[in-house]
Design an enzyme around this catalytic site. Structure first.
Site, PDB file in Angstrom:
ATOM      1  N   CYS A 130       0.828  -1.189   0.000  1.00  0.00           N
ATOM      2  CA  CYS A 130       0.000   0.000   0.000  1.00  0.00           C
ATOM      3  C   CYS A 130       0.876   1.257   0.000  1.00  0.00           C
ATOM      4  O   CYS A 130       0.585   2.231  -0.691  1.00  0.00           O
ATOM      5  CB  CYS A 130      -0.860  -0.049   1.257  1.00  0.00           C
ATOM      6  SG  CYS A 130      -2.011   1.265   1.321  1.00  0.00           S
ATOM      7  N   CYS A 190      -4.363  -1.790   5.701  1.00  0.00           N
ATOM      8  CA  CYS A 190      -4.144  -0.396   5.368  1.00  0.00           C
ATOM      9  C   CYS A 190      -5.418   0.156   4.719  1.00  0.00           C
ATOM     10  O   CYS A 190      -5.848  -0.335   3.683  1.00  0.00           O
ATOM     11  CB  CYS A 190      -2.984  -0.399   4.387  1.00  0.00           C
ATOM     12  SG  CYS A 190      -2.665   1.091   3.539  1.00  0.00           S
TER      13      CYS A 190
END
Length: 397
Positions: free
Chosen positions: A102, A202
């Site tokens: 991410c 995330c």
């Protein structure tokens, strides 16, 4: 002199809120940007981390700090680059790290490009890590240094960053302890001062992983096999090696199991939902010590387990990273074939750094640890450090 413009990824948490406040205090022109990366609330647990509440908190922080604020929807890129990749990795029997990805794919790529289009000089995040700059042969080189708060250091999550990305990034809270960050937020009366740290994926929040994976990976019943501690495969005789690479491969070799190596102790709903070192979710009782996953076989749909966290099936001295998966945050330190480097390394977030030696071969990089490591897991990242500087990383193959 024109003010330097910084775009802060405001997540609605205390860390990014304080990062924005500190940058404003330092005289930067600060703009807050909230990334919306997920729409499907059906797989998140309770109201742990719904994006709506977070974006609202981020907006209130921006109002309080009197900085411009907007939301960007990156859910399409997030699905393509993170979620689809995760499904694929689990299907292959590997365990990806979505947080590292991410940062590499979303925060410091897609988000950074948006920020640069908005005329930013830098992007900033609330990560607990620091950036250093040194000069070498007349060139500026950027260092990724661990955060001063040892308990919160997040350098591992940024292990895939490049020099270009680091050059445009600021980490305003890297020198601070978490307690100091909360204190600053409370003194500034920021709504996020007491907010709990978000957990889980995330941006998505706490996710029921099996349910999340079941969206694409169908349940499939299989057996759980317990392998005894005295399994003959653990009594390996050390052969005479004809080359150094053969020795490294031997130290990094994972055990191969078959049904005959243990006894069936239970059933599961899909080997691809499990990962090495996992203890929860096996639902097998009656053993003296808890069972841990020591390996999964997705083609045969079998989970191999062992009793207790000292089970020999969990431990290995080495691992291998294929050449295309080796990443140097500091390309100037990159090893040439047959070179070695003594480092400190970790194979998961929050793991204490362990002494290891890197060995560069023609096909990739071996990381050989001084002490055997538990649950070395394919698909996860290994990161290596020189003192408190993260200099490189790679995907465990």
């Amino acid at each position: 002199m024109k003010q330097k413009r910084v775009i802060v990824g405001l997540s609605g948490g205390v860390d990014s809120s304080v990062a924005a406040y500190l940058l404003k205090e330092q005289g930067y022109e600060v703009i807050g940007l909230f990334m919306k990366n997920w729409h499907d609330d059906s797989v998140t647990i309770s109201n742990e981390c719904p994006w709506l509440e977070d974006s609202n908190d981020a907006m209130l922080v921006a109002q309080k700090l009197n900085i411009p604020f907007q939301t960007v929807d990156l859910s399409e890129e997030y699905k393509e680059r993170i979620v689809d990749y995760m499904f694929h990795e689990y299907e292959m029997g590997r365990t990806p790290n979505p947080d590292v990805l991410c940062n590499r794919e979303i925060k410091f790529d897609v988000f950074m490009k948006i920020a640069m289009d908005l005329g930013a000089d830098y992007v900033a995040t609330g990560h607990y890590c620091r950036k250093g700059v040194i000069e070498k042969d007349g060139t500026e080189i950027y260092q990724l240094l661990s955060g001063k708060d040892n308990n919160k250091d997040q350098s591992y999550f940024l292990c895939q960053l490049s020099q270009a990305q680091l050059s445009k990034t600021l980490f305003p809270i890297g020198e601070l302890q978490k307690s100091e960050v909360r204190k600053i937020a409370a003194n500034q009366d920021l709504i996020t001062a007491e907010k709990r740290d978000s957990q889980g994926l995330c941006f998505i929040g706490k996710v029921r992983l099996p349910e999340f994976l079941q969206q694409q990976l169908a349940p499939k019943e299989g057996v759980i096999i317990e392998v005894p501690e005295d399994y003959s495969g653990y009594q390996k005789n050390i052969p005479n090696f004809s080359s150094e690479e053969e020795r490294l491969a031997f130290l990094s070799e994972k055990n191969k199991y078959s049904k005959q190596d243990g006894t069936v102790v239970g059933k599961h709903q899909g080997a691809h939902y499990f990962t090495k070192g996992q203890r929860k979710g096996l639902a097998v009782g009656g053993t003296k010590e808890p069972l841990f996953v020591i390996d999964t076989d997705v083609s045969e749909n079998i989970i191999y387990t062992g009793q207790g966290k000292q089970h020999p099936g969990l431990y290995r001295h080495g691992l291998f990273v294929t050449q295309e998966e080796v990443h140097w945050v500091r390309p100037d330190l990159q090893l040439q074939e047959d070179e070695t480097l003594e480092v400190l390394a970790r194979i998961r977030y929050r793991q204490p750094l362990e002494k290891a030696t890197l060995h560069q071969t023609s096909t990739g990089l071996y990381v050989i640890f001084e002490n055997a490591q538990s649950a070395i897991t394919e698909g996860q990242f290994v990161a290596w450090y020189l003192e408190d500087e993260l200099v490189g990383s790679g995907v465990i193959s």
